[in-house]
Design a protein around this motif. Structure first.
Motif, PDB file in Angstrom:
ATOM      1  N   ALA A  78       0.825  -1.214   0.000  1.00 35.22           N
ATOM      2  CA  ALA A  78       0.000   0.000   0.000  1.00 35.22           C
ATOM      3  C   ALA A  78       0.858   1.263   0.000  1.00 35.22           C
ATOM      4  O   ALA A  78       0.677   2.135  -0.871  1.00 35.22           O
ATOM      5  CB  ALA A  78      -0.969  -0.021   1.179  1.00 35.22           C
ATOM      6  N   GLN A  82       1.356   4.102  -3.051  1.00 31.42           N
ATOM      7  CA  GLN A  82       1.203   5.541  -2.846  1.00 31.42           C
ATOM      8  C   GLN A  82       2.440   6.311  -3.316  1.00 31.42           C
ATOM      9  O   GLN A  82       2.347   7.476  -3.690  1.00 31.42           O
ATOM     10  CB  GLN A  82       0.981   5.824  -1.366  1.00 31.42           C
ATOM     11  N   TRP A  98      -4.011  -2.989  -6.336  1.00 30.66           N
ATOM     12  CA  TRP A  98      -3.003  -2.000  -5.970  1.00 30.66           C
ATOM     13  C   TRP A  98      -2.906  -0.824  -6.938  1.00 30.66           C
ATOM     14  O   TRP A  98      -2.784   0.318  -6.501  1.00 30.66           O
ATOM     15  CB  TRP A  98      -1.630  -2.665  -5.857  1.00 30.66           C
ATOM     16  N   GLY A 101      -4.425   2.626  -6.731  1.00 29.57           N
ATOM     17  CA  GLY A 101      -3.944   3.524  -5.684  1.00 29.57           C
ATOM     18  C   GLY A 101      -2.710   4.323  -6.068  1.00 29.57           C
ATOM     19  O   GLY A 101      -2.235   5.147  -5.269  1.00 29.57           O
ATOM     20  N   TRP A 148      -9.398   0.032   4.505  1.00 32.96           N
ATOM     21  CA  TRP A 148      -9.488   1.495   4.516  1.00 32.96           C
ATOM     22  C   TRP A 148      -8.732   2.085   3.343  1.00 32.96           C
ATOM     23  O   TRP A 148      -9.238   2.966   2.631  1.00 32.96           O
ATOM     24  CB  TRP A 148      -8.909   2.011   5.840  1.00 32.96           C
ATOM     25  N   TRP A 149      -7.511   1.596   3.114  1.00 32.02           N
ATOM     26  CA  TRP A 149      -6.702   2.109   2.000  1.00 32.02           C
ATOM     27  C   TRP A 149      -7.369   1.810   0.656  1.00 32.02           C
ATOM     28  O   TRP A 149      -7.441   2.666  -0.229  1.00 32.02           O
ATOM     29  CB  TRP A 149      -5.316   1.470   2.046  1.00 32.02           C
ATOM     30  N   ASP A 150      -7.873   0.593   0.510  1.00 37.09           N
ATOM     31  CA  ASP A 150      -8.454   0.173  -0.764  1.00 37.09           C
ATOM     32  C   ASP A 150      -9.708   0.972  -1.105  1.00 37.09           C
ATOM     33  O   ASP A 150      -9.913   1.345  -2.263  1.00 37.09           O
ATOM     34  CB  ASP A 150      -8.774  -1.326  -0.699  1.00 37.09           C
ATOM     35  N   ARG A 152     -10.444   4.020  -0.175  1.00 33.96           N
ATOM     36  CA  ARG A 152     -10.022   5.363  -0.589  1.00 33.96           C
ATOM     37  C   ARG A 152      -9.452   5.345  -2.008  1.00 33.96           C
ATOM     38  O   ARG A 152      -9.743   6.223  -2.824  1.00 33.96           O
ATOM     39  CB  ARG A 152      -8.968   5.909   0.388  1.00 33.96           C
TER      40      ARG A 152
END
Length: 375
Positions: A78, A82, A98, A101, A148-150, A152
């Motif tokens: 993650a 980014q 992935w 993101g 949460w990351w996915d 967003r």
């Protein structure tokens, strides 16, 4: 007519040879000037055609262990995603967890193979309860942050398309987003050279073997396909690589062979001499029935996932109701080569041609940029 936009391509990781990587190659042939951005790149582990592309990787690529097995990098993928910033007007994203993101100021066109299996279909991905393995326990600990990351990341793309009907439904359920179905192409060249596989010349007599092409992971059910042939007067060739390879080799019946890392010419030989393809896995799309169909070969497939989009029952293949050795064995026993019309099967494969894929992809990407398509 507007100025031609700068197009880039993004993909999760280029470390293996599978259907998603084939799609990225087709995307690059549609946009040959596009740079490809990815977290990890192993030139020897994936298709050699990527050597002709300009590829930008994340800092994780410096770690050889991650290039050999991207699953080891799960805790840091993650933040690595980014860290990638893509300078382009439009980013064509091939994603199953992935690449959506990756950061960019451009427009993101997300071609989704599936929302992350390890987050939303964990037990299917692991082949059992997540509490039964160290990998599953690690994943359970990371899941809250990764979800949460996915979520967003999934909000960023302007356009989502799904590679199959089942993935469209999954995108709506997981992300609350509508997506049109846009099937991947097969990229089979039936006119190219064919090379035999050393040591298998006698095993693969024309029309005399069944064929499974798959990554060697639990949810692919390759172990069930192998076990189905135990005691049968038929032969099965499995082509694939993955973490289950050693265990599968140790358990193979005498009428089953496993081959890995074949060339395209060897793949042509394996498909062209087969009687039929066996596809018992849970696939988001599943390209192997179409690769077989390009050679006029029918498929015995699990009635699930992307196979529902790519197989016409009774014309290009038959379905089994469960991915078990018993169900596969019964289908093989009931299979007769003469029941199938190779011409009809090949015509079906042509509806999934790379030319159609390329034209639609260009149309949709240039529409996002407000420029005319360039074919």
């Amino acid at each position: 007519m507007g100025q031609k936009p700068v197009v880039a391509i993004a993909h999760d990781y280029l470390t293996q040879r599978g259907g998603a990587e084939r799609v990225v190659l087709a995307m690059h042939r549609a946009f040959p000037e596009a740079t490809i951005y990815t977290t990890l790149y192993d030139p020897d582990g994936t298709y050699p055609e990527f050597r002709d592309a300009e590829i930008v990787t994340s800092p994780l690529n410096r770690i050889a262990a991650f290039r050999r097995d991207h699953r080891l990098a799960l805790p840091v993928l993650a933040p690595a995603s980014q860290s990638l910033r893509i300078p382009a007007d439009i980013v064509v994203t091939s994603t199953s967890g992935w690449a959506h993101g990756f950061r960019t100021d451009g427009v993101v066109y997300a071609y989704c193979h599936s929302p992350a299996r390890w987050l939303y279909l964990t037990e299917q991905y692991l082949g059992g309860s997540s509490a039964r393995s160290a990998k599953g326990l690690s994943l359970a600990a990371l899941r809250p942050f990764l979800k949460w990351w996915d979520q967003r990341a999934a909000a960023r793309p302007e356009t989502y398309v799904a590679n199959s009907t089942v993935v469209r439904e999954r995108i709506l359920a997981v992300y609350g987003r509508e997506a049109e179905v846009f099937h991947p192409p097969h990229s089979v060249d039936t006119e190219g050279p064919r090379d035999s596989i050393p040591g298998l010349e006698d095993f693969l007599s024309p029309g005399g073997h069944f064929l499974t092409v798959s990554r060697l992971l639990p949810y692919k059910n390759v172990d069930q396909a192998m076990e189905a042939f135990r005691g049968l007067d038929e032969r099965l060739l499995v082509i694939g690589a993955g973490p289950m390879a050693a265990d599968l080799r140790a358990a193979m019946p005498p009428n089953v062979r496993l081959a890995s890392h074949l060339t395209d010419a060897q793949m042509r030989w394996a498909y062209s001499t087969a009687a039929a393809v066996i596809a018992p896995s849970y696939e988001d799309f599943g390209i192997t029935p179409l690769e077989g169909a390009a050679w006029g070969k029918p498929t015995i497939a699990l009635r699930a996932g992307g196979y529902l989009d790519t197989i016409i029952e009774g014309e290009t293949g038959v379905f089994i109701e469960a991915p078990t050795a018993t169900a596969i064995r019964e289908a093989v026993r009931g299979f007769t080569v003469g029941d199938w019309d190779a011409r009809t099967i090949r015509q079906h494969a042509e509806t999934f041609s790379e030319e159609r894929f390329r034209d639609r992809l260009r149309d949709e990407v240039y529409a996002l940029a407000g420029t005319a398509p360039r074919r």
